[in-house]
Design a protein around this motif. Structure first.
Motif, short mmCIF file in Angstrom:
data_model
loop_
_atom_site.label_atom_id
_atom_site.label_comp_id
_atom_site.label_asym_id
_atom_site.label_seq_id
_atom_site.Cartn_x
_atom_site.Cartn_y
_atom_site.Cartn_z
N GLU A 112 0.84 -1.19 0.00
CA GLU A 112 0.00 0.00 0.00
C GLU A 112 0.88 1.25 0.00
O GLU A 112 0.59 2.22 -0.69
CB GLU A 112 -0.96 -0.01 1.19
N GLU A 113 1.99 1.20 0.74
CA GLU A 113 2.94 2.32 0.73
C GLU A 113 3.56 2.51 -0.65
O GLU A 113 3.89 3.63 -1.04
CB GLU A 113 4.03 2.11 1.78
N LEU A 114 3.70 1.42 -1.40
CA LEU A 114 4.22 1.51 -2.76
C LEU A 114 3.17 2.05 -3.74
O LEU A 114 3.49 2.32 -4.89
CB LEU A 114 4.71 0.13 -3.25
N GLY A 115 1.91 2.17 -3.27
CA GLY A 115 0.88 2.79 -4.09
C GLY A 115 -0.23 1.88 -4.57
O GLY A 115 -1.13 2.33 -5.29
N PHE A 116 -0.20 0.60 -4.23
CA PHE A 116 -1.24 -0.32 -4.70
C PHE A 116 -2.56 -0.07 -3.97
O PHE A 116 -2.57 0.17 -2.76
CB PHE A 116 -0.80 -1.78 -4.53
N ASP A 117 -3.65 -0.12 -4.73
CA ASP A 117 -4.97 0.09 -4.16
C ASP A 117 -5.44 -1.10 -3.32
O ASP A 117 -6.11 -0.92 -2.31
CB ASP A 117 -5.99 0.35 -5.28
N ARG A 118 -5.09 -2.29 -3.78
CA ARG A 118 -5.46 -3.51 -3.04
C ARG A 118 -4.32 -4.51 -3.13
O ARG A 118 -3.63 -4.61 -4.15
CB ARG A 118 -6.72 -4.14 -3.60
N VAL A 119 -4.17 -5.28 -2.04
CA VAL A 119 -3.09 -6.26 -1.94
C VAL A 119 -3.71 -7.57 -1.47
O VAL A 119 -4.44 -7.59 -0.48
CB VAL A 119 -2.01 -5.79 -0.92
N PHE A 120 -3.40 -8.65 -2.20
CA PHE A 120 -3.97 -9.96 -1.88
C PHE A 120 -2.86 -10.98 -1.67
O PHE A 120 -1.83 -10.93 -2.32
CB PHE A 120 -4.86 -10.45 -3.04
N ASP A 121 -3.13 -11.93 -0.77
CA ASP A 121 -2.14 -13.00 -0.57
C ASP A 121 -2.40 -14.14 -1.53
O ASP A 121 -3.37 -14.13 -2.30
CB ASP A 121 -2.12 -13.47 0.89
N SER A 122 -1.54 -15.13 -1.49
CA SER A 122 -1.62 -16.23 -2.45
C SER A 122 -2.82 -17.15 -2.20
O SER A 122 -3.15 -17.96 -3.05
CB SER A 122 -0.33 -17.06 -2.42
N GLU A 123 -3.49 -17.00 -1.07
CA GLU A 123 -4.65 -17.83 -0.76
C GLU A 123 -5.97 -17.20 -1.19
O GLU A 123 -7.03 -17.78 -1.00
CB GLU A 123 -4.70 -18.10 0.75
N THR A 124 -5.92 -16.01 -1.79
CA THR A 124 -7.13 -15.30 -2.18
C THR A 124 -7.80 -15.99 -3.36
O THR A 124 -7.15 -16.30 -4.35
CB THR A 124 -6.80 -13.84 -2.57
N ASP A 125 -9.10 -16.22 -3.24
CA ASP A 125 -9.87 -16.78 -4.35
C ASP A 125 -10.04 -15.71 -5.41
O ASP A 125 -10.27 -14.54 -5.09
CB ASP A 125 -11.26 -17.24 -3.89
N PRO A 126 -9.99 -16.09 -6.70
CA PRO A 126 -10.20 -15.10 -7.76
C PRO A 126 -11.51 -14.34 -7.59
O PRO A 126 -11.58 -13.14 -7.87
CB PRO A 126 -10.22 -15.95 -9.04
N GLU A 127 -12.55 -15.01 -7.10
CA GLU A 127 -13.85 -14.37 -6.93
C GLU A 127 -13.78 -13.20 -5.95
O GLU A 127 -14.46 -12.20 -6.11
CB GLU A 127 -14.91 -15.38 -6.47
N GLU A 128 -12.93 -13.33 -4.93
CA GLU A 128 -12.77 -12.26 -3.94
C GLU A 128 -12.12 -11.04 -4.60
O GLU A 128 -12.56 -9.89 -4.38
CB GLU A 128 -11.92 -12.75 -2.77
N ALA A 129 -11.10 -11.26 -5.40
CA ALA A 129 -10.44 -10.15 -6.09
C ALA A 129 -11.38 -9.51 -7.11
O ALA A 129 -11.42 -8.28 -7.23
CB ALA A 129 -9.17 -10.65 -6.78
N ILE A 130 -12.16 -10.32 -7.80
CA ILE A 130 -13.11 -9.79 -8.79
C ILE A 130 -14.20 -8.97 -8.11
O ILE A 130 -14.57 -7.90 -8.58
CB ILE A 130 -13.69 -10.93 -9.64
N ALA A 131 -14.69 -9.45 -6.97
CA ALA A 131 -15.71 -8.70 -6.23
C ALA A 131 -15.16 -7.35 -5.79
O ALA A 131 -15.84 -6.33 -5.89
CB ALA A 131 -16.19 -9.51 -5.03
N ALA A 132 -13.92 -7.32 -5.32
CA ALA A 132 -13.30 -6.05 -4.92
C ALA A 132 -13.14 -5.13 -6.13
O ALA A 132 -13.42 -3.94 -6.04
CB ALA A 132 -11.94 -6.32 -4.27
#
Length: 151
Positions: A112-132
């Motif tokens: 987030e300090e580098l400027g990313f709006d959202r950060v996900f770990d390797s266990e995140t389901d694609p559906e969670e990232a798509i919903a965000a």
């Protein structure tokens, strides 16, 4: 009801020297099924390739994947490269972002300090990232429509 009249185009790729392709392949399929136009840069993509593709395709979001644990080094200056190219898009990053990643809250704060709006770990389901992504883009679309209506 808010209708999204924007392109819904996203740029997706694996940054730096990382050659892990499985995650972005799954994410590309899930994003496509959710109605996004996906520009998949593949693996070992440079920061400039992300910026160039975002400009060329008028992307609403740039999604960076990294699984080999060196994303922090690969993403140093990334948002400056995007800014220099006049890219105005959401930026997400996900994967195994740090070697020995055991405190994801700290990893999230770093990116987030580098400027990313959202950060996900390797266990995140694609559906969670798509919903965000859908939530974030809906907010952006609503704001731009409100400006148009009130102008």
């Amino acid at each position: 009801m808010v209708v999204n009249t924007m392109s819904r185009t996203v740029v997706l790729g694996v940054i730096g020297s990382d050659a892990h392709v499985v995650g972005i392949t799954i994410l590309e399929q899930a994003l496509s099924a959710a109605g996004f136009d996906v520009v998949n840069l593949g693996v070992q993509s440079s920061q400039k390739e992300f910026a160039d593709a975002a400009v060329e395709h008028s992307a609403e979001a740039v999604l960076v994947s990294s699984l080999y644990g060196h994303a922090e080094q690969d993403c140093q200056g990334f948002h400056e490269v995007l800014e220099e190219a006049n890219v105005d898009a959401l930026t997400y990053i996900g994967g195994n972002l740090a070697v020995g990643q055991d405190d994801f809250d700290q990893t999230r704060a770093t990116f987030e300090e580098l400027g990313f709006d959202r950060v996900f770990d390797s266990e995140t389901d694609p559906e969670e990232a798509i919903a965000a992504l859908e939530r974030d883009l809906n907010i952006t679309t609503t704001e731009s429509e409100q400006v148009t209506v009130t102008s």
